[in-house]
Scaffold this motif. Structure first.
Motif, PDB file in Angstrom:
ATOM      1  N   MET A   5      -2.454 -15.308  19.198  1.00  0.00           N
ATOM      2  CA  MET A   5      -1.649 -15.492  17.987  1.00  0.00           C
ATOM      3  C   MET A   5      -2.123 -16.692  17.191  1.00  0.00           C
ATOM      4  O   MET A   5      -2.218 -16.650  15.959  1.00  0.00           O
ATOM      5  CB  MET A   5      -0.174 -15.655  18.368  1.00  0.00           C
ATOM      6  CG  MET A   5       0.462 -14.347  18.775  1.00  0.00           C
ATOM      7  SD  MET A   5       2.230 -14.394  18.807  1.00  0.00           S
ATOM      8  CE  MET A   5       2.548 -15.498  20.150  1.00  0.00           C
ATOM      9  N   ILE A   6      -2.431 -17.789  17.909  1.00  0.00           N
ATOM     10  CA  ILE A   6      -2.861 -18.997  17.208  1.00  0.00           C
ATOM     11  C   ILE A   6      -4.204 -18.761  16.518  1.00  0.00           C
ATOM     12  O   ILE A   6      -4.400 -19.126  15.357  1.00  0.00           O
ATOM     13  CB  ILE A   6      -2.945 -20.192  18.193  1.00  0.00           C
ATOM     14  CG1 ILE A   6      -1.529 -20.554  18.645  1.00  0.00           C
ATOM     15  CG2 ILE A   6      -3.601 -21.388  17.528  1.00  0.00           C
ATOM     16  CD1 ILE A   6      -1.472 -21.572  19.742  1.00  0.00           C
ATOM     17  N   GLN A  27      -1.868 -14.376  25.223  1.00  0.00           N
ATOM     18  CA  GLN A  27      -1.139 -13.894  24.053  1.00  0.00           C
ATOM     19  C   GLN A  27      -0.969 -15.016  23.036  1.00  0.00           C
ATOM     20  O   GLN A  27      -1.175 -14.836  21.842  1.00  0.00           O
ATOM     21  CB  GLN A  27       0.228 -13.371  24.515  1.00  0.00           C
ATOM     22  CG  GLN A  27       0.855 -12.379  23.580  1.00  0.00           C
ATOM     23  CD  GLN A  27      -0.020 -11.167  23.367  1.00  0.00           C
ATOM     24  OE1 GLN A  27      -0.540 -10.619  24.318  1.00  0.00           O
ATOM     25  NE2 GLN A  27      -0.217 -10.765  22.125  1.00  0.00           N
ATOM     26  N   LEU A  28      -0.617 -16.190  23.557  1.00  0.00           N
ATOM     27  CA  LEU A  28      -0.417 -17.363  22.712  1.00  0.00           C
ATOM     28  C   LEU A  28      -1.708 -17.720  21.983  1.00  0.00           C
ATOM     29  O   LEU A  28      -1.721 -17.924  20.762  1.00  0.00           O
ATOM     30  CB  LEU A  28       0.033 -18.526  23.594  1.00  0.00           C
ATOM     31  CG  LEU A  28       0.479 -19.800  22.882  1.00  0.00           C
ATOM     32  CD1 LEU A  28       1.829 -19.572  22.254  1.00  0.00           C
ATOM     33  CD2 LEU A  28       0.552 -20.950  23.873  1.00  0.00           C
ATOM     34  N   LYS A  32      -5.392 -15.920  15.502  1.00  0.00           N
ATOM     35  CA  LYS A  32      -5.206 -14.979  14.398  1.00  0.00           C
ATOM     36  C   LYS A  32      -4.769 -15.720  13.136  1.00  0.00           C
ATOM     37  O   LYS A  32      -5.181 -15.397  12.035  1.00  0.00           O
ATOM     38  CB  LYS A  32      -4.148 -13.947  14.798  1.00  0.00           C
ATOM     39  CG  LYS A  32      -4.192 -12.682  13.967  1.00  0.00           C
ATOM     40  CD  LYS A  32      -3.244 -11.661  14.554  1.00  0.00           C
ATOM     41  CE  LYS A  32      -3.257 -10.376  13.776  1.00  0.00           C
ATOM     42  NZ  LYS A  32      -2.333  -9.388  14.339  1.00  0.00           N
ATOM     43  N   LYS A  33      -3.912 -16.725  13.331  1.00  0.00           N
ATOM     44  CA  LYS A  33      -3.381 -17.443  12.190  1.00  0.00           C
ATOM     45  C   LYS A  33      -4.392 -18.445  11.639  1.00  0.00           C
ATOM     46  O   LYS A  33      -4.658 -18.493  10.442  1.00  0.00           O
ATOM     47  CB  LYS A  33      -2.101 -18.167  12.616  1.00  0.00           C
ATOM     48  CG  LYS A  33      -1.544 -19.134  11.597  1.00  0.00           C
ATOM     49  CD  LYS A  33      -0.727 -18.414  10.550  1.00  0.00           C
ATOM     50  CE  LYS A  33      -0.082 -19.417   9.597  1.00  0.00           C
ATOM     51  NZ  LYS A  33       0.653 -18.756   8.540  1.00  0.00           N
ATOM     52  N   TYR A  34      -4.969 -19.258  12.536  1.00  0.00           N
ATOM     53  CA  TYR A  34      -5.727 -20.410  12.052  1.00  0.00           C
ATOM     54  C   TYR A  34      -7.233 -20.196  12.035  1.00  0.00           C
ATOM     55  O   TYR A  34      -7.925 -20.822  11.254  1.00  0.00           O
ATOM     56  CB  TYR A  34      -5.374 -21.658  12.881  1.00  0.00           C
ATOM     57  CG  TYR A  34      -3.926 -22.035  12.731  1.00  0.00           C
ATOM     58  CD1 TYR A  34      -3.477 -22.592  11.534  1.00  0.00           C
ATOM     59  CD2 TYR A  34      -3.008 -21.801  13.740  1.00  0.00           C
ATOM     60  CE1 TYR A  34      -2.144 -22.916  11.361  1.00  0.00           C
ATOM     61  CE2 TYR A  34      -1.674 -22.117  13.587  1.00  0.00           C
ATOM     62  CZ  TYR A  34      -1.247 -22.672  12.387  1.00  0.00           C
ATOM     63  OH  TYR A  34       0.069 -22.977  12.223  1.00  0.00           O
TER      64      TYR A  34
END
Lengths: 198, 273
Positions: free
Chosen positions: A92-93, A88-89, A95-97
């Motif tokens: 998310m990372i 999950q982490l 998706k952002k970067y």
């Protein structure tokens, strides 16, 4: 550090103990995402990544938290928890970067969360008594083995899609038969590695 | 007791740490979703039926932002099309409301069974065994794959044939896609004529397997003022673009397989209210 030992671990986990074709773990993505070579590669690469991350996280947990407290029997539950959170982490990372990579891996990352191959690697590293470096190498090998199996099989599968199979064999049945034959071919590797470095 | 307590504490502790890390990271890595897309997604029905031709409601919302037509959501009908048009600031286009019809009336009184099927209740499964258990290879398989897929409970199997209740049908076409024999057709719901047969065999052969089947006598074709109904391959079919809804075909059909009924679906009834 015994360098030969590491190479043996790597080659063993890629070829002899291939997770998909010899241990039959991670069959779901093996059959599900092997239709196209690029998708298969994407899935394979993300599995390598998650396996390395998962091993890096679970090995210390096993030896610094669970073992001193005599909680070895909680291994499975704790590992599942940690791997799920980790994936999950990572998602998310990414998706952002790295939105590009996220878009191409997007579908596969949540799939890997519940992938038994990832859990299998982390648990096997502990049961085989590997130290941290050996565990990481073994995970890398398993990931590479998974990638190899995926890519090989997607090639095989492209052929079976085009071949004129009997009507009742079309689709999944012929895929399973092809998978069995590919798996048989990997049995040829058993014993090779031990003799190579003997 | 102590050991159990430690185990519970440690595992919930690890879970808590994971949760906190995830929560913190999710705040830092929040990605803004396009507001218009979110609004568009909110006004779509959310059935993910795919009638619009995109991969579910999310896909359609994204495509709308990039200029897809606003009247593609059949289940949502005019109300949704209007909302979408309002959000995007374009003129609303009328949705062609559709309704599904079953092109088979081979019920248990009209047709017989080739064999007694006792397998999985699935049309796809029974079709693999000699093309189905019914005497007619073209008709309804009667195991209810369409019933299972219908999101609005508009379909039921009655006397061996699927029956669609137009009052509940929103025209999502999931049943038409699912039916292995492709006997469910989507038609604009202003229409009132349906050919309740899909058998392409010659009249006498059709008659042998089902007394409700189309025998290809062409009486409907001759009686139609606009040539909307035609017999091709021994089976009558209606061109709904030409049909003027006069009902003359249904009057003359000797086997009553050209059915005259009110198919106005849920949306049209709402509009008329």
């Amino acid at each position: 550090m015994d360098f030969t030992g590491l190479i043996v671990i790597l080659l063993t986990s890629v070829l002899v103990n291939n997770y998909v074709l010899s241990k039959f773990l991670g069959i779901c993505p093996f059959l599900g995402v092997s239709k196209k070579i690029d998708q298969a590669t994407g899935m394979g690469l993300s599995v390598i990544f998650v396996m390395l991350m998962a091993t890096a996280a679970t090995w210390p947990i096993q030896y610094y938290i669970l073992e001193p407290l005599k909680l070895g029997y909680m291994q499975t539950i704790v590992f599942i928890l940690v791997i799920a959170a980790l994936v999950q982490l990572v998602e998310m990372i990414l998706k952002k970067y790295v939105p590009g990579l996220h878009a191409s891996l997007g579908v596969y990352l949540p799939l890997i969360t519940t992938n038994c191959a990832v859990l299998g690697v982390t648990i096997n590293n502990i049961t085989d008594g590997y130290n941290f470096i050996e565990s990481m190498v073994s995970s890398l090998g398993c990931g590479l083995g998974f990638l190899l199996a995926m890519v090989l099989f997607s090639g095989v599968r492209m052929r079976t899609e085009n071949c004129d199979a009997p009507k009742s064999m079309k689709g999944l049945p012929i895929t399973l038969i092809a998978a069995a034959i590919v798996s048989l071919s990997f049995f040829g590797f058993s014993g090779v590695i031990d003799n190579l470095f003997a | 007791m102590n050991e159990i307590l430690i185990a519970v504490l440690i595992v919930s502790g690890i879970g808590l740490v994971c949760g906190i890390i995830l929560a913190v990271v999710s705040v830092f890595t929040e990605v803004k979703v396009d507001e218009t897309v979110e609004k568009l997604r909110a006004c779509l029905p959310g059935a993910n039926c795919g009638a619009c031709g995109y991969t579910g409601c999310d896909g359609y919302a994204k495509a709308l932002k990039e200029g897809a037509k606003t009247n593609l959501c059949v289940p949502g009908a005019d109300a949704v099309a209007k909302e979408i048009a309002d959000i995007l600031g374009v003129e609303a286009e009328d949705v062609v409301e559709q309704v599904a019809i079953v092109k088979c009336n081979g019920n248990c009184n009209a047709t017989s069974k080739k064999y007694d099927y006792q397998g999985v209740t699935s049309c796809a499964a029974v079709k693999t065994l000699y093309g189905g258990s019914g005497a007619c290879a073209y008709g309804c398989l009667g195991q209810g794959d369409c019933v299972n897929v219908c999101p609005h409970n508009a379909i039921r199997i009655e006397n061996g044939v699927a029956l669609i209740n137009p009052d509940e049908c929103v025209g999502c076409s999931l049943c038409a896609k699912t039916c292995p024999n492709k006997i469910i057709e989507m038609i604009p719901d202003i229409h009132r004529v349906a050919v309740r047969c899909s058998n392409k065999q010659k009249g006498a052969d059709t008659r042998k397997v089902c007394t409700n089947g189309c025998i290809g006598c062409k009486k409907c074709e001759l009686n139609c003022p606009t040539k909307a109904i035609k017999v091709t391959n021994n089976l009558a079919s209606v061109d709904y673009n030409l049909c003027i809804i006069c009902g003359k075909c249904a009057e003359v059909c000797p086997v009553k397989c050209v059915d005259w009924a009110d198919f106005s679906g849920k949306h049209r009834q709402n509009e008329e209210k």
